[in-house]
Write an enzyme that holds these catalytic residues in place. Sequence first.
Site, PDB file in Angstrom:
ATOM      1  N   THR A  14      56.706  32.550  33.645  1.00 49.05           N
ATOM      2  CA  THR A  14      56.877  31.644  34.669  1.00 49.05           C
ATOM      3  C   THR A  14      56.081  31.985  36.098  1.00 49.05           C
ATOM      4  OG1 THR A  14      58.870  30.606  33.672  1.00 49.05           O
ATOM      5  CG2 THR A  14      58.562  30.221  36.131  1.00 49.05           C
ATOM      6  N   ILE A  15      56.587  33.125  36.382  1.00 48.03           N
ATOM      7  CA  ILE A  15      55.844  33.585  37.819  1.00 48.03           C
ATOM      8  C   ILE A  15      54.566  34.208  37.580  1.00 48.03           C
ATOM      9  CG2 ILE A  15      56.451  35.456  39.773  1.00 48.03           C
ATOM     10  CD1 ILE A  15      58.391  33.260  39.568  1.00 48.03           C
ATOM     11  N   GLY A 112      64.108  40.442  39.178  1.00 50.16           N
ATOM     12  CA  GLY A 112      64.949  40.625  37.949  1.00 50.16           C
ATOM     13  C   GLY A 112      65.207  42.114  37.727  1.00 50.16           C
ATOM     14  N   CYS A 142      64.195  34.774  43.517  1.00 49.16           N
ATOM     15  CA  CYS A 142      63.886  33.355  43.878  1.00 49.16           C
ATOM     16  C   CYS A 142      65.084  32.994  45.022  1.00 49.16           C
ATOM     17  CB  CYS A 142      63.705  32.401  42.842  1.00 49.16           C
ATOM     18  SG  CYS A 142      65.072  32.088  41.675  1.00 49.16           S
ATOM     19  N   ASN A 143      66.366  32.969  44.397  1.00 49.61           N
ATOM     20  CA  ASN A 143      67.429  32.621  45.442  1.00 49.61           C
ATOM     21  C   ASN A 143      67.451  33.501  46.554  1.00 49.61           C
ATOM     22  OD1 ASN A 143      69.133  30.564  45.000  1.00 49.61           O
ATOM     23  ND2 ASN A 143      69.535  31.318  42.865  1.00 49.61           N
ATOM     24  N   ARG A 170      70.402  26.533  39.060  1.00 53.04           N
ATOM     25  CA  ARG A 170      70.047  25.923  37.957  1.00 53.04           C
ATOM     26  C   ARG A 170      70.312  26.783  36.656  1.00 53.04           C
ATOM     27  NH1 ARG A 170      67.739  30.045  36.270  1.00 53.04           N
ATOM     28  NH2 ARG A 170      65.717  30.609  36.493  1.00 53.04           N
ATOM     29  N   HIS A 196      72.829  38.070  44.987  1.00 51.68           N
ATOM     30  CA  HIS A 196      72.075  37.543  46.087  1.00 51.68           C
ATOM     31  C   HIS A 196      72.352  38.196  47.452  1.00 51.68           C
ATOM     32  CE1 HIS A 196      73.052  34.311  42.847  1.00 51.68           C
ATOM     33  NE2 HIS A 196      71.572  34.329  42.762  1.00 51.68           N
ATOM     34  N   HIS A 222      67.261  25.444  42.425  1.00 46.22           N
ATOM     35  CA  HIS A 222      68.645  25.582  42.997  1.00 46.22           C
ATOM     36  C   HIS A 222      69.116  25.024  44.202  1.00 46.22           C
ATOM     37  CE1 HIS A 222      68.071  29.291  40.446  1.00 46.22           C
ATOM     38  NE2 HIS A 222      67.036  29.791  41.139  1.00 46.22           N
ATOM     39  N   GLN A 304      62.782  27.487  41.946  1.00 44.29           N
ATOM     40  CA  GLN A 304      62.969  28.837  41.513  1.00 44.29           C
ATOM     41  C   GLN A 304      61.585  29.116  40.901  1.00 44.29           C
ATOM     42  OE1 GLN A 304      64.468  26.101  39.971  1.00 44.29           O
ATOM     43  NE2 GLN A 304      63.590  26.272  37.936  1.00 44.29           N
TER      44      GLN A 304
END
Length: 346
Positions: A14-15, A112, A142-143, A170, A196, A222, A304
């Site tokens: 994804t990233i 992560g 992301c958050n 999400r 977070h 999110h 996200q």
Amino acid sequence: MVELIKVGLNGYGTIGKRVADAVLKNSRFQLVGIVKYTPDYSSKMAFKKGINIYVPPEKWRDFESQGVTPKGTIQEFLEESSIIIDASPSGKGFANLSLYKAAGKPAIFQGGEKPEVAELSFSTYCNYDEAVGRKYLRVVSCNTTGLLRILCVLHKEFNVKRARVLVIRRGADPKEDARGPINSIKLESVEDVSHHGKDAMLVLPNVKIISQAVVVPTTLMHVQYLDVEVATPVIKEQVTEVLSRYARILLVDPKKTGLDSTSKLIEAARDFLRSRNDIYENVVFENSILVSGNSISLIQAIHQESIVVPENMDALYAVAGVKLPLEKVVEETDKLLGIGGLKDVF
């Protein structure tokens, strides 16, 4: 002619695929290629785009059998890259760190990974100058990226004392069919402060941040609710004026635009022809901004899949030691990704 900085990308999920596209657009950097461990559809997509693919030696024939001819091995990838962006699945980056150290290569990790993977947890608006010249950076999640962007802007202008945050997260990215919940709202953490807030305080150690999170059955974005206490009383006009100065913060008036949901925001990005309907900006619902004395509260939406892409590019500038001030780095990255264009529409 200025020599290009050679960037290797370990991971193409994804990233990773979004960062790869951004590096390919940037005239300061050259994408050496990507590391892949499994010959799946994304390997074929990258190969068709002309991206070099590096694989473990024992997997070479597996890739060739799927019509993908590797460029080289992971060892050759390390030798040819000047900087590594590690976008591998959560936890894998820590295992990869020893490879990068053995090869003497600086690296940028994702949120992560545990903070200990890097010298500094990074968020552009907060600590870019501190990041310049570091060998190992970790772009926060992301958050946390969305949270820190707005907190650091408010902190710079109004001196934030504390923040209470509710993250409505999400359940999965669109392609993640094995995750959930499907029909529930689930507490993400039973600890007093979610990761977070803990991560954000690594970057803003003088601000007390209390955060909690729930997971909801959606794949789109999110949503965060923030209640922020600043040092002196402010009025709403001051807050909106400050936030509107920053291209990576997008104020949206739901009454004027009809954009009152995450699904409509994604549709608007799609109509705007954003690649992969990405929204790199924090989307702050303007009618949610409430100000009373020293208290500022608001609701923002965070995409996200793409929110950390600008920070990864900024981190490249920092690790590479590109001699530009923060404002110019942000300007180059924003122009590259088309950040700011949605302001003209909304």
